[in-house]
Structures are given as C-alpha cells and as structure tokens.
Write an enzyme that holds these catalytic residues in place. Structure first.
Site, mmCIF file in Angstrom:
data_model
loop_
_atom_site.group_PDB
_atom_site.id
_atom_site.type_symbol
_atom_site.label_atom_id
_atom_site.label_comp_id
_atom_site.label_asym_id
_atom_site.label_seq_id
_atom_site.Cartn_x
_atom_site.Cartn_y
_atom_site.Cartn_z
ATOM 1 N N GLU A 141 1.360 -1.081 0.083
ATOM 2 C CA GLU A 141 0.137 -0.106 0.010
ATOM 3 C C GLU A 141 1.193 1.092 0.224
ATOM 4 O O GLU A 141 0.701 1.719 0.870
ATOM 5 C CB GLU A 141 -1.051 0.106 1.637
ATOM 6 C CG GLU A 141 -1.994 -1.350 1.445
ATOM 7 C CD GLU A 141 -2.944 -1.237 2.268
ATOM 8 O OE1 GLU A 141 -2.902 -0.771 3.540
ATOM 9 O OE2 GLU A 141 -3.600 -2.773 2.452
ATOM 10 N N GLU A 246 -6.531 -10.557 -1.561
ATOM 11 C CA GLU A 246 -7.010 -10.323 0.054
ATOM 12 C C GLU A 246 -8.115 -10.947 -0.676
ATOM 13 O O GLU A 246 -9.212 -9.944 -0.319
ATOM 14 C CB GLU A 246 -6.343 -9.608 0.158
ATOM 15 C CG GLU A 246 -4.505 -9.709 0.778
ATOM 16 C CD GLU A 246 -4.225 -8.186 1.375
ATOM 17 O OE1 GLU A 246 -5.661 -7.348 2.160
ATOM 18 O OE2 GLU A 246 -3.325 -8.001 1.601
HETATM 19 C C1 XIL Z 1 -6.630 -6.935 8.027
HETATM 20 C C2 XIL Z 1 -6.527 -8.109 8.935
HETATM 21 O O1 XIL Z 1 -7.647 -8.855 8.153
HETATM 22 C C3 XIL Z 1 -7.102 -7.811 10.062
HETATM 23 O O2 XIL Z 1 -7.196 -8.741 11.000
HETATM 24 C C4 XIL Z 1 -6.806 -5.862 10.647
HETATM 25 O O3 XIL Z 1 -7.519 -5.926 12.076
HETATM 26 C C5 XIL Z 1 -5.920 -5.034 10.027
HETATM 27 O O4 XIL Z 1 -5.604 -5.930 8.781
HETATM 28 N N1 XIL Z 1 -5.173 -4.797 3.982
HETATM 29 C C6 XIL Z 1 -4.348 -5.485 3.577
HETATM 30 C C7 XIL Z 1 -4.324 -6.970 5.052
HETATM 31 O O5 XIL Z 1 -2.872 -5.798 3.204
HETATM 32 O O6 XIL Z 1 -3.115 -7.072 5.962
HETATM 33 C C8 XIL Z 1 -5.503 -6.297 5.848
HETATM 34 O O7 XIL Z 1 -5.270 -6.867 7.298
HETATM 35 C C9 XIL Z 1 -6.835 -6.005 4.931
HETATM 36 C C10 XIL Z 1 -6.412 -5.262 4.411
#
Ligand code: XIL
Length: 355
Positions: A141, A246
């Site tokens: 990011e 994701e």
């Molecule tokens: C999220 C997790 O799923 C949660 O449990 C945590 O509280 C916050 O982060 N983008 C990403 C991930 O790259 O690491 C994030 O994961 C979701 C958004």
C-alpha cells in the site's frame, strides 16, 4: 484418489492447472485451536497467507523483541502440507509500531536510522524463513488512490528510495523468494498507472520485482470486470506475475460507498449498516454467487497471467469484514459459511474452473 471423470472436490484441485488457491490464516487456525477451519484449509488450499502474524507489530513489537512463535507455526503448517507459503508484509504504514519511526524522545529518526531499522527487520524476518517462505509482500500500500505515492512515514523520512531499499534488503535476505508489490484498488485506472510507474521505476534501477498483488477487496457491483481485467493485463505487460492476494466480496451496505481497504477508514457502529444479522436473504446470496462466478471466470480466462488467488479468510466467521469498516457486523464475504459449510458461491467457483 478420485477418478478423473468425477467433479473436483476442492478448490486447489479444480484450479490445479491454472493458479494456486489459498486463504489468509489467523492465529487460532495456525495453532490448531480452530480444528474445523484447519480441516478445510488442508482440504481446499495449496497456498496460505498470514492474516496478521507476520506484520511488524506482531512479529517485532519492540526494538529488541521478536515474537516468532505464531509465524513459526504458520510456516511449519505450510511446510507439512507442502503449500506455497506467503509472507505478508515487510514494509507498510499500518500495523507498524510508532517506535520504528521515532527516537527515544519521540522525535522522528533520521533517514539513516530508519533505513538501518528496515534492513535489520527484513534481514531478521525474511532471513529466518529463507528458503521456506516462497513469496513476500515486500511493500504494501505505498500508493494513494490517485496513483501518487502515499505520504507515509517511510516516504517522509527516507524519500522514494525506501521502495528500492525494501526490495534490495529483501533480495539480500532471501535471494530465492518471490518479491511482490501489494495494494488495494489497483483496478482504479489512476492507481493502476501509479503501480505501473512504481514497478517500472524499480525495474529501471535494476531491481527485480517478481509480482504485483491485487488485494481484491471487492463489492457486489464494483469494481467492473473491465477495470480488473485492464489491470491484469497492464501488470502482466510489465513482465511480472499477477496475484489476487486478499479476495473477499462485501455484501453489506456502508456509509461512504467506500471502495478499497484502507484499514484506518472506519465508522461507528450503526444497525442500519448491519442488515443481515439473522442470515443472508436468498436474493443477496444469489448476487454473491453470481459475482464470485464472474470473477473466477475472469481469473480463469487469464490463468496464464495469474499465479495465485488467495481469499482473505476461510469462513464468514473469521473474515475481517465483520469488524471493518464498522465493528460488530455480521458479514458474508467468503465461500464457506459460519458452520464451515460451502456456500452456493463455492459451487459456482468450482464450475468456473471446469469451463
Ligand atoms: C487486516 C486484517 O484482516 C485484520 O485482522 C486487521 O485487524 C487489519 O488488517 N489490506 C491488507 C491486510 O494488506 O493486511 C489487511 O488485513 C486488510 C487490508
């Protein structure tokens, strides 16, 4: 063993000639405390990602404290199951402790100090799992939605060079691992262009980037398949692998019409955004199924360019979307329900594989 003519019984089997299929795992799954989820993971997936346990704040909470136990268990599980093991993530503005960027007086550290901390962290973490973790999200990011560089502490203190350095340190720590740039909303044309510029500028400096991870936190209607497809092509044209790192599909309404996955963009709880507490209506279930079907049709169409598709969770129960962007929601984004049972969307995804 099942006969070749029978329908596939798992996601990994269904897409075995196309791409890896995986899930992000939490601590309870990795430790075996959630045995039912662990069963599903072993049965369905051939790649895993760590939902939180390799983030800086989890693995390196204080300057001289590393907490490797959960990550060790995670990697051991992946090795036992012969899975493609992902590391997430080395350099990010979120879930990174404040001390990383500050001196003992709470003042911002110098560029040299921060680079040294980054190098030590990457060496220690990626070095520990050298030859075991197959692919690292090196930088997560780094871009704003308009494609410009995010004004993170990394950028403010080190300057643009932090991107190159992160990849260099990771390459040093584990020369064999695949190194990825990972982000959300990469379907957006301006952000897509920003990611292309970012990867190109690294390539021009002689830095090898192995892949771009499109997070894939999507809604029922947005983004369009055309936008996702244009990004698959644009990243693939850079000569790198493309992964969906994701994936989840949010069916719940939200106050901002938000897109993406900025974990800081949260809202207070309000019943009117938590509309399916007693179950998902059939009509929405059908929409979710159709959405997963069209998404996997697209992935299948570009399976020559896509290396991996990873869901951000296993069942609806453990999805982060129960707590983001609003805490305490009942969400339905995954292929498996709260009873660990496959949803209609699961069957639709298997069907996409058979096309
Ligand atoms: C999220 C997790 O799923 C949660 O449990 C945590 O509280 C916050 O982060 N983008 C990403 C991930 O790259 O690491 C994030 O994961 C979701 C958004």
């Amino acid at each position: 063993m099942q006969a070749a003519t029978e329908a596939p019984v798992s996601l990994k089997q269904a897409f075995k000639d196309d791409f890896y299929v995986g899930a992000a795992l939490n601590g309870r799954q990795v430790s075996g405390n959630d045995a039912k989820a662990l069963n599903l993971i072993q049965e369905q997936f051939n790649t895993i990602s760590p939902e939180n346990l390799l983030k800086w704040e989890s693995v390196h909470p204080q300057p001289d404290v590393y907490n490797f136990e959960p990550a060790d268990n995670y990697v051991t599980l992946g090795e036992q199951e012969d899975m493609f093991i992902v590391g997430h993530t080395l350099v990010w503005h979120n879930q990174t402790p404040k001390w990383v960027f500050e001196d003992e007086q709470g003042k911002p550290v110098s560029k040299e100090v921060l680079l040294k901390r980054m190098e030590d962290h990457i060496n220690t973490v990626a070095g520990r799992y050298k030859g075991k973790i197959d692919s690292w999200d090196v930088v997560n990011e780094a871009l704003n939605d308009d494609g410009t560089l995010r004004q993170s502490k990394w950028l403010q203190i080190i300057g643009e060079e932090y991107l190159q350095k992160a990849f260099e340190f990771a390459r040093q720590a584990d020369p064999e691992a695949e190194l990825y740039y990972n982000d959300y909303n990469l379907w957006k044309p301006e952000k897509r262009a920003g990611a292309v510029r970012l990867v190109r500028s690294l390539q021009e400096k002689g830095i090898k980037v192995d892949g771009v991870g499109m997070q894939g936190h999507y809604g029922l209607e947005s983004p369009s398949l055309e936008d996702i497809e244009a990004s698959i092509k644009a990243f693939s044209d850079l000569g790198v692998k493309v992964s969906f790192s994701e994936v989840d599909i949010d069916v719940l309404p939200n106050p901002s019409g938000r897109a993406g996955a900025d974990i800081d963009a949260t809202f207070d709880f309000d019943e009117k955004y938590n509309v399916y507490t007693t179950g998902l209506p059939d009509s929405v279930q059908q929409q979710l199924t159709a959405r997963y079907a069209e998404l996997f049709d697209l992935f299948k169409k570009h399976s020559d360019k896509i290396d991996r598709v990873t869901f951000w969770g296993v069942t609806d129960n453990d999805s982060w979307l129960n707590n983001w962007p609003i805490k305490g929601r009942t969400s339905y984004p995954m292929l498996f329900d709260r009873e660990y049972q496959p949803k209609p969307a699961y069957e639709a995804v298997l069907k996409a594989a058979a096309k």
